[in-house]
Design a protein around this motif. Sequence first.
Motif, mmCIF file in Angstrom:
data_model
loop_
_atom_site.group_PDB
_atom_site.id
_atom_site.type_symbol
_atom_site.label_atom_id
_atom_site.label_comp_id
_atom_site.label_asym_id
_atom_site.label_seq_id
_atom_site.Cartn_x
_atom_site.Cartn_y
_atom_site.Cartn_z
ATOM 1 N N LYS A 38 39.770 8.216 24.697
ATOM 2 C CA LYS A 38 40.048 7.439 24.691
ATOM 3 C C LYS A 38 38.611 6.400 25.456
ATOM 4 N N GLU A 39 38.102 6.770 26.145
ATOM 5 C CA GLU A 39 37.088 6.011 26.810
ATOM 6 C C GLU A 39 35.886 6.094 25.953
ATOM 7 N N PHE A 40 36.244 7.007 25.497
ATOM 8 C CA PHE A 40 34.343 6.853 23.841
ATOM 9 C C PHE A 40 34.837 6.383 22.449
ATOM 10 N N LYS A 41 36.297 5.590 22.767
ATOM 11 C CA LYS A 41 36.852 4.982 21.399
ATOM 12 C C LYS A 41 37.906 4.641 22.003
ATOM 13 N N PRO A 42 38.372 3.728 22.460
ATOM 14 C CA PRO A 42 39.429 2.637 22.743
ATOM 15 C C PRO A 42 40.297 2.707 21.490
ATOM 16 N N GLY A 43 41.878 2.412 21.783
ATOM 17 C CA GLY A 43 42.377 2.409 20.752
ATOM 18 C C GLY A 43 43.215 3.739 20.244
ATOM 19 N N LEU A 44 42.911 5.218 20.826
ATOM 20 C CA LEU A 44 43.057 6.529 20.685
ATOM 21 C C LEU A 44 44.387 6.110 20.717
ATOM 22 N N VAL A 45 45.288 7.098 20.278
ATOM 23 C CA VAL A 45 46.900 7.242 20.338
ATOM 24 C C VAL A 45 46.514 8.964 20.393
ATOM 25 N N ARG A 46 48.078 9.052 20.934
ATOM 26 C CA ARG A 46 48.407 10.989 20.677
ATOM 27 C C ARG A 46 48.684 11.221 19.450
ATOM 28 N N GLN A 47 48.705 10.301 18.787
ATOM 29 C CA GLN A 47 49.126 10.883 17.401
ATOM 30 C C GLN A 47 47.632 11.217 16.635
ATOM 31 N N ASP A 48 47.126 10.788 16.867
ATOM 32 C CA ASP A 48 45.743 10.675 16.729
ATOM 33 C C ASP A 48 45.238 12.414 16.919
ATOM 34 N N ILE A 49 45.349 12.548 18.083
ATOM 35 C CA ILE A 49 44.760 13.979 18.070
ATOM 36 C C ILE A 49 45.703 14.952 17.635
ATOM 37 N N MET A 50 47.360 14.195 17.453
ATOM 38 C CA MET A 50 47.743 14.978 16.809
ATOM 39 C C MET A 50 47.425 15.744 15.278
ATOM 40 N N ARG A 51 47.285 13.891 14.271
ATOM 41 C CA ARG A 51 47.575 14.206 13.590
ATOM 42 C C ARG A 51 45.740 15.056 13.077
ATOM 43 N N VAL A 52 44.568 15.312 13.842
ATOM 44 C CA VAL A 52 43.537 16.373 13.294
ATOM 45 C C VAL A 52 43.746 17.728 13.989
ATOM 46 N N TRP A 53 44.437 17.671 15.011
ATOM 47 C CA TRP A 53 44.815 19.449 15.741
ATOM 48 C C TRP A 53 44.803 20.049 15.185
ATOM 49 N N PRO A 54 45.254 20.482 13.819
ATOM 50 C CA PRO A 54 45.098 21.541 12.869
ATOM 51 C C PRO A 54 43.252 21.768 12.320
ATOM 52 N N GLU A 55 43.191 20.871 12.466
ATOM 53 C CA GLU A 55 41.497 20.631 11.682
ATOM 54 C C GLU A 55 40.983 21.216 12.765
ATOM 55 N N ALA A 56 41.108 20.805 13.837
ATOM 56 C CA ALA A 56 40.308 21.744 15.026
ATOM 57 C C ALA A 56 40.818 22.065 15.593
ATOM 58 N N CYS A 57 41.510 23.393 15.967
ATOM 59 C CA CYS A 57 42.102 24.512 15.936
ATOM 60 C C CYS A 57 41.762 25.396 14.521
ATOM 61 N N ALA A 58 41.229 25.106 13.755
ATOM 62 C CA ALA A 58 40.923 25.736 12.169
ATOM 63 C C ALA A 58 39.892 26.072 12.436
ATOM 64 N N ARG A 59 38.785 24.816 12.597
ATOM 65 C CA ARG A 59 37.491 25.482 12.859
ATOM 66 C C ARG A 59 36.728 26.600 13.821
ATOM 67 N N LEU A 60 35.596 27.017 13.316
ATOM 68 C CA LEU A 60 34.849 27.665 14.079
ATOM 69 C C LEU A 60 34.406 26.329 16.026
ATOM 70 N N GLY A 61 34.858 27.386 16.659
ATOM 71 C CA GLY A 61 34.666 27.200 18.523
ATOM 72 C C GLY A 61 35.241 26.505 18.847
ATOM 73 N N SER A 62 35.494 26.118 20.163
ATOM 74 C CA SER A 62 35.975 24.787 20.944
ATOM 75 C C SER A 62 37.219 24.206 20.486
ATOM 76 N N VAL A 63 38.224 24.372 20.457
ATOM 77 C CA VAL A 63 38.958 22.980 20.146
ATOM 78 C C VAL A 63 38.612 21.776 20.765
ATOM 79 N N ASP A 64 38.483 21.309 22.193
ATOM 80 C CA ASP A 64 37.885 20.344 22.596
ATOM 81 C C ASP A 64 36.848 20.417 21.870
ATOM 82 N N GLU A 65 35.553 20.487 21.784
ATOM 83 C CA GLU A 65 35.085 19.959 20.879
ATOM 84 C C GLU A 65 35.288 19.760 19.578
ATOM 85 N N ASN A 66 36.073 20.254 18.813
ATOM 86 C CA ASN A 66 36.213 19.721 17.176
ATOM 87 C C ASN A 66 36.869 18.649 17.219
#
Length: 126
Positions: A38-66
């Motif tokens: 949120k500090e880097f992208k004001p207006g970001l909400v939990r639903q934004d993270i949950m929406r992309v969570w599956p994609e972040a988990c599916a990519r190689l590497g760190s989920v946090d970095e993804n």
Amino acid sequence: MKKHSSKFDWIFFDIGGPLIDDAAAVKQRIDINLRVLKEFKPGLVRQDIMRVWPEACARLGSVDENLAAILIEDKRRAKQAYKEVVRQKGLAAPYLELVRVRPEAAAICERLATSYRLVFIANQAS
């Protein structure tokens, strides 16, 4: 090991979720990511993270970095955000203090082990 009628000899378990309750650790991880991103992208909400969570988990590497790479378009800022997430995770409760072995896990595994070969897979940080 007893003979069984199934055509399967092996059962593979993912430790996180099926055998351990890691909901508190996952919540903490999401909370930290939300607070930092949120500090880097004001207006970001939990639903934004949950929406992309599956994609972040599916990519190689760190989920946090993804998560940072998906949600923050500027690559330099995404790397800065990821570094801050890592820093804040280091200050938070350790993963192993937040997880609990499911009460039924041992009995189920013992029972299954009489008929199948069991494999346990984990990618959790220690």
